[in-house]
Write an enzyme that holds these catalytic residues in place. Structure first.
Site, PDB file in Angstrom:
ATOM      1  N   ASP A  48       0.904  -1.122   0.045  1.00 45.71           N
ATOM      2  CA  ASP A  48       0.016   0.115  -0.239  1.00 45.71           C
ATOM      3  C   ASP A  48       0.816   1.375  -0.021  1.00 45.71           C
ATOM      4  O   ASP A  48       0.578   1.945   0.723  1.00 45.71           O
ATOM      5  CB  ASP A  48      -1.033   0.105   1.266  1.00 45.71           C
ATOM      6  N   LYS A 147      -6.675  -5.167  -3.403  1.00 42.34           N
ATOM      7  CA  LYS A 147      -7.589  -5.702  -2.245  1.00 42.34           C
ATOM      8  C   LYS A 147      -8.370  -4.646  -1.852  1.00 42.34           C
ATOM      9  O   LYS A 147      -8.116  -3.485  -1.783  1.00 42.34           O
ATOM     10  CB  LYS A 147      -6.326  -6.155  -1.230  1.00 42.34           C
ATOM     11  N   CYS A 192      -1.844  -3.141   7.372  1.00 42.97           N
ATOM     12  CA  CYS A 192      -1.717  -4.089   6.183  1.00 42.97           C
ATOM     13  C   CYS A 192      -0.453  -4.593   6.246  1.00 42.97           C
ATOM     14  O   CYS A 192      -0.320  -5.814   5.646  1.00 42.97           O
ATOM     15  CB  CYS A 192      -1.984  -3.096   4.985  1.00 42.97           C
TER      16      CYS A 192
HETATM   17  C1  VGL Z   1      -4.717   0.245   5.842  1.00 43.42           C
HETATM   18  C2  VGL Z   1      -6.354   1.070   7.133  1.00 43.42           C
HETATM   19  C3  VGL Z   1      -7.333   0.611   6.159  1.00 43.42           C
HETATM   20  C4  VGL Z   1      -3.201   0.041   5.394  1.00 43.42           C
HETATM   21  C5  VGL Z   1      -5.553   0.162   4.769  1.00 43.42           C
HETATM   22  O1  VGL Z   1      -2.554   0.243   4.055  1.00 43.42           O
HETATM   23  O2  VGL Z   1      -2.455  -0.475   6.606  1.00 43.42           O
HETATM   24  N1  VGL Z   1      -5.019   0.510   6.751  1.00 43.42           N
HETATM   25  N2  VGL Z   1      -6.775   0.472   4.751  1.00 43.42           N
END
Ligand code: VGL
Ligand code: ZN
Length: 249
Positions: A48, A147, A192
């Site tokens: 991410d 995702k 994540c």
């Molecule tokens: C994430 C919260 C919501 C992350 C993704 O990438 O850690 N955290 N969506």
């Protein structure tokens, strides 16, 4: 005294103690982290690395942008092979507080699959902030896993949605590629990255988290401490190794 750690700041006493232990265990006479040699069965996983999780983004992680140059150095040097994940939510996703009347971001609700933290709207499909950060050198990124695209289920892990049943296909891809050890970098350390690390261990991979290439959210827990402390404890118990990029470059 432990080296300062950007991923697990010293303000949390427990985390600092854990870091001191980990650093001491890995220390060499020179004081640097133990060198690790990257081989053909190693793969770098970018979790991410999207502007939505960086300063100015919708779910900004403090210093989230600072991971980009570190990751680029890893991609330019030791790692020949990498995959990346992208948080990729439709508007109105069930992990957004805005989808739950009366709820605020960072509160928790019960979902059919268990407790779910609510977030500001983020990682919206087809928006510029949901792209992989434009400064990331993508030549060696051989797979991108999206995702969180099902409205009803959130997905922190690169391997499995939060219902712990729906796979993303990453496990089979890594195994087909002969990968044995996964090095994880990106955002957010305590969500994540941590969930991906746990599932990678559960799927039989060796797992290394490169701390200076990660940043975390650090929500306070009702039991004391933060999600950063809890994540480090869980991961350490599961045999996840923590290192820094200096051990690899
Ligand atoms: C994430 C919260 C919501 C992350 C993704 O990438 O850690 N955290 N969506
Ligand atoms: Zn998300």
């Amino acid at each position: 005294m432990a080296e300062d750690s950007p991923t697990f700041p010293r303000r949390a006493a427990l985390a600092a103690a854990a870091l001191a232990t980990a650093t001491a265990a890995q220390a060499q006479p020179t004081g640097g982290p133990t060198r690790m040699t990257v081989t053909e069965t190693d793969m770098l996983g970018l979790i991410d690395v999207q502007p939505t999780f960086m300063p100015g983004g919708e779910l900004a992680v403090a210093e989230g942008d600072l991971v980009v140059p570190v990751i680029n150095r890893l991609l330019a040097g030791p790692f020949r092979h990498a995959f990346a994940t992208q948080d990729w939510h439709p508007r109105g996703h069930s992990s957004f507080a805005s989808s739950h009347p009366g709820k605020q971001p960072f509160e928790t609700v019960q979902m059919p699959y268990g407790p779910q933290t609510l977030w500001p709207d983020h990682g919206i499909q087809n928006t510029a902030n949901a792209a992989i950060h434009p400064d990331i050198e993508q030549a060696r990124i051989e797979l991108i896993v999206r995702k969180g695209f099902r409205t009803e289920i959130d997905s922190y892990s690169a391997f499995m949605e939060n219902d712990k049943r729906t796979g993303t296909g990453l496990d089979a891809w890594l195994k087909a590629r002969g990968v044995r050890r996964v090095f994880l970098v990106g955002l957010a350390t305590d969500y994540c990255v941590a969930w991906s690390a746990e599932d990678a261990r559960g799927n039989g991979f060796e797992v290394v988290v490169v701390e200076d290439a990660c940043r975390g959210i650090g929500l306070p827990l009702p039991t004391g401490g933060t999600t950063m402390d809890a994540a480090r404890k869980r991961l350490t118990e599961q045999g996840v190794i923590f290192t820094t990029s200096s051990a690899l470059l």
